[in-house]
Write an enzyme that holds these catalytic residues in place. Structure first.
Site: not given
Length: 729
Positions: A233-237
């Protein structure tokens, strides 16, 4: 502690708790290992321009122990301007070597999102408005990275084409456009480049966040492309435990330190224990992670150790930077400059502009690098000239948001930057102090300029405009630079302008300036590379990887009113890609819209001539393959060594298709008078379009125009071929 190189054999020995530990972050840039089984954790780092500085394990605070200075590589836009896959491979080798040398397993690069709007703040991290150029260079770059027992992580999958509202914007795009324009570079990266990991995007598509998208990750990535690598995931996605587990990522990363409360941590454990989510789903993710570790030889003592800050790295970085410089205009032949002594008098050069002395490595958000050093343009010019030339500097324009350039990038500074951009749109909002400083700096430069033999203006953008989390407010040069350039052009006959920027800018002064160079963020040796091009030691050979329109109103997203979107009843911003395939040069060439500089444009200090054009069609019926070769002879007709890039475009006879689309290119290096036969090869894939009904690419019968040129507008040879039957792809 048990150790083994065959990590995939350990899956049956893992408890559910241990499996869950492996699929979410245990630090801001790492996952947990399982010590009792000898399974290591994964260590990651940004980014596309070099290995980022170290952060505390559970806080966005730099460690700052002096041991994380790294080489700063050029931006992906600068790399794309080389149009050179070989240099892209060397770029990847450096990035992978330094990543491994810093003890990392995954480098979060490259970014291959299409440049849909020139306003996107993260455009400098991306390659191009064209998927073929992007995919070709990204493939080579990834292969170079992974040659070092390091995983590339191609990003951001998919449709992450703006920074405004990036965390929640819902993107609507038709399936044909998705398959033909926005997915091909990702396909090339994971299939041809064999990228071992993929990063999901923040935005939403088809009603789901991209990191939880069944359509993107399961249907396209896993089923259509048979991808068996790891999705991060993107960071916080990640927003929903069940959606992420069943449809999305293998590893969840985020920006907070409550690691056990991530969606794929304790909440997922409870759902598996209760039977809501099968444990087999977790097993699949862990198996892919273990397989990745085996491919990286993470428990193998012969794994490559890597190294960073090598002199050989820096030498190659300078070559990439030099080849990424684009000579946009030289209509009086003033470049290259001559400097030294004029009889008994030392020549005098005045360098004007904040970007002549500004360092850029430490800005931009996730692309920031704690550079070992950085050679600015002023320093590079002085290094190249030596003591026989007087070289002075004046700021020329006043940077009135200096404090925002030293704030850590990303969404943390977005509000402040957006507020600044809103205020600075209208000069009436500027304070008296800012206006006075601008006037002072301009008047000092104009007053001094006539006393010098050469005046060089170095301006453009900086990382309060080319930055993660924030889109640009317009295409104008900030800080009143247009006024400074115009005033200098009126004052001296031969002004040389150098622009450093990650996206196109408007140039209202273009008819008054005869010598113009452009580069994106150029890496640690960029200033010296610029100087070598300025003074003729290196012949420029860069080509624009994107169109420079005359103004923002001419861009397709403006004409189709398809950016930045509107907030709908569901609470999410919503953007519809109503321009469809008409992005970049596809739009300008199809609609006949004049541009400032076309896609693929770039001049040289030498000249080239092409002749003997011919086409050979070969239909290999035994295997159902089509091969078309377009050839010509190219000769260097000038006085110095140089490189030219031949570009082959194809027109598709189908409604809704652009007039032309890049399908192949080759960069050719030639000595003076040297000739070479160059052949560009097309296959049925290059004539295919996506059939929504049949869910596949097909090259259909018809008459296909072919255009061979040195830019999308400078076409040297035009012909066409007839396909007499259908070719599946």
């Amino acid at each position: 502690m048990q150790t083994t190189e065959n990590l995939t054999e350990l899956l049956p020995q893992l408890t559910l708790e241990e499996k869950i530990k492996m699929i979410h972050a245990a630090g801001l840039f790492r996952t947990d290992g399982i010590e009792r089984l000898g399974i290591p954790g994964l260590h990651m780092s940004d980014g596309p321009n070099g290995v980022r500085q170290e952060f505390e394990d559970d806080a966005w605070q730099t460690v700052d122990d002096g041991g994380d200075y790294s080489s700063w590589l050029p931006s992906n836009t600068c790399l794309a301007s080389t149009w050179n896959p070989e240099l892209a491979f060397y770029f990847g080798q450096i990035l992978g070597n330094e990543t491994r040398g810093r003890g990392k397993d995954i480098i979060l690069a490259p970014g291959v999102n299409i440049k849909r709007t020139p306003l996107c703040g993260r455009n400098f991290e991306y390659f191009s408005e064209d998927p073929v150029l992007t995919g070709t260079l990204a493939t080579s770059l990834i292969q170079g990275i992974q040659d070092n027992d390091v995983a590339a992580c191609v990003k951001h999958f998919a449709l992450n084409n703006q920074e405004q509202d990036r965390l929640e914007v819902e993107v609507e795009v038709d399936e044909k456009t998705l398959q033909e324009l926005y997915l091909p570079a990702f396909h090339d990266a994971v299939i041809d480049g064999s990228s071992l990991t993929v990063m999901g995007a923040y935005n939403r598509f088809d009603g789901s966040y991209c990191c939880e998208s069944e359509r993107l990750i399961q249907k396209v990535l896993r089923e259509q492309w048979n991808y068996d690598g790891v999705v991060i995931s993107d960071w916080g996605g990640v927003h929903n435990t069940e959606e992420a587990a069943l449809h999305g990522v293998d590893i969840e990363m985020s920006v907070t330190s409550d690691f056990d409360n991530y969606k794929m941590a304790s909440p997922l454990y409870e759902k598996v224990k209760s039977g809501e989510i099968p444990e087999s789903v977790i097993d699949e993710k862990v198996m892919r992670i273990l397989s990745l570790m085996e491919k990286l030889r993470m428990n193998n003592p012969s794994r490559k150790p890597g190294c960073f800050n090598l002199v050989s790295h820096h030498s190659t970085i300078e070559k990439i930077a030099a080849e990424g410089i684009v000579l946009l205009k030289n209509d009086t032949g003033h470049l290259p400059l001559e400097a030294g002594t004029d009889g008994e008098r030392r020549n005098r050069i005045l360098v004007v502009g904040d970007n002549a002395t500004r360092t850029h490595a430490g800005g931009g958000g996730s692309a920031e690098v704690k550079a070992l050093y950085e050679i600015t343009p002023l320093l590079g010019i002085r290094m190249a000239l030596g003591g026989n030339t007087i070289c002075d500097w004046l700021p020329g324009y006043y940077v009135d948001n200096e404090e925002l350039l030293h704030v850590e990038g990303g969404d943390w500074q977005a509000d402040s930057l957006n507020e600044y951009h809103d205020k600075s749109k209208d000069q009436k909002n500027l304070t008296d102090d800012v206006l006075a400083r601008r006037r002072q700096y301009l008047e000092e430069a104009v007053a001094a300029a006539p006393d010098y033999d050469e005046v060089i203006f170095v301006g453009g953008l900086n990382h309060s405009f080319d930055v993660e989390g924030v889109d640009r407010p317009d295409m104008k040069l900030p800080y009143g630079q247009d006024e400074v350039i115009s005033a200098l052009a009126d004052t001296v006959e031969n002004l040389t302008v150098i622009l450093v920027n990650g996206s196109p800018v408007e140039m209202p002064w273009i008819d008054r300036v005869h010598s113009l160079l452009q580069t994106s963020y150029y890496g640690m040796h960029g200033g010296l590379a610029l100087a070598r091009v300025l003074f003729g030691e290196v012949n420029p050979s860069g080509k624009l990887p994107e169109t420079y329109p005359l103004c923002l109103d001419d861009t397709p997203v403006s004409q189709y009113h398809s950016y930045p979107g509107v907030r709908q009843a569901d609470g999410h911003p919503h953007v519809t890609y109503s321009e469809k395939l008409m992005v970049g040069y596809r739009y300008y060439t199809t609609k006949g819209v004049p541009v400032l500089f076309p896609f693929g444009h770039g001049l040289s200090y030498t000249t080239f001539f092409c002749r003997n054009f011919h086409v050979v069609v070969r239909n290999m019926d035994s295997i159902g393959e089509l091969q078309i070769t377009v050839s010509c002879e190219i000769q260097n007709t000038g006085r110095c060594y140089g490189k030219e890039t031949l570009q082959l475009y194809v027109g598709i006879p189908e409604e809704g298709q652009p007039k032309m689309a890049l399908r192949s290119f080759e960069k050719v290096a030639l000595k003076p008078t040297e000739k070479r036969e160059v052949s560009l090869i097309l296959t049925q894939r290059d004539f295919s379009t996506y059939s929504v009904e049949e869910k596949r690419f097909i090259a259909r019968p018809g008459n296909y125009p072919l255009y061979l040129g040195v830019s999308s507008e400078n076409i040297l040879y035009e012909t066409s071929i007839d396909l007499l039957k259908e070719y599946p792809c």
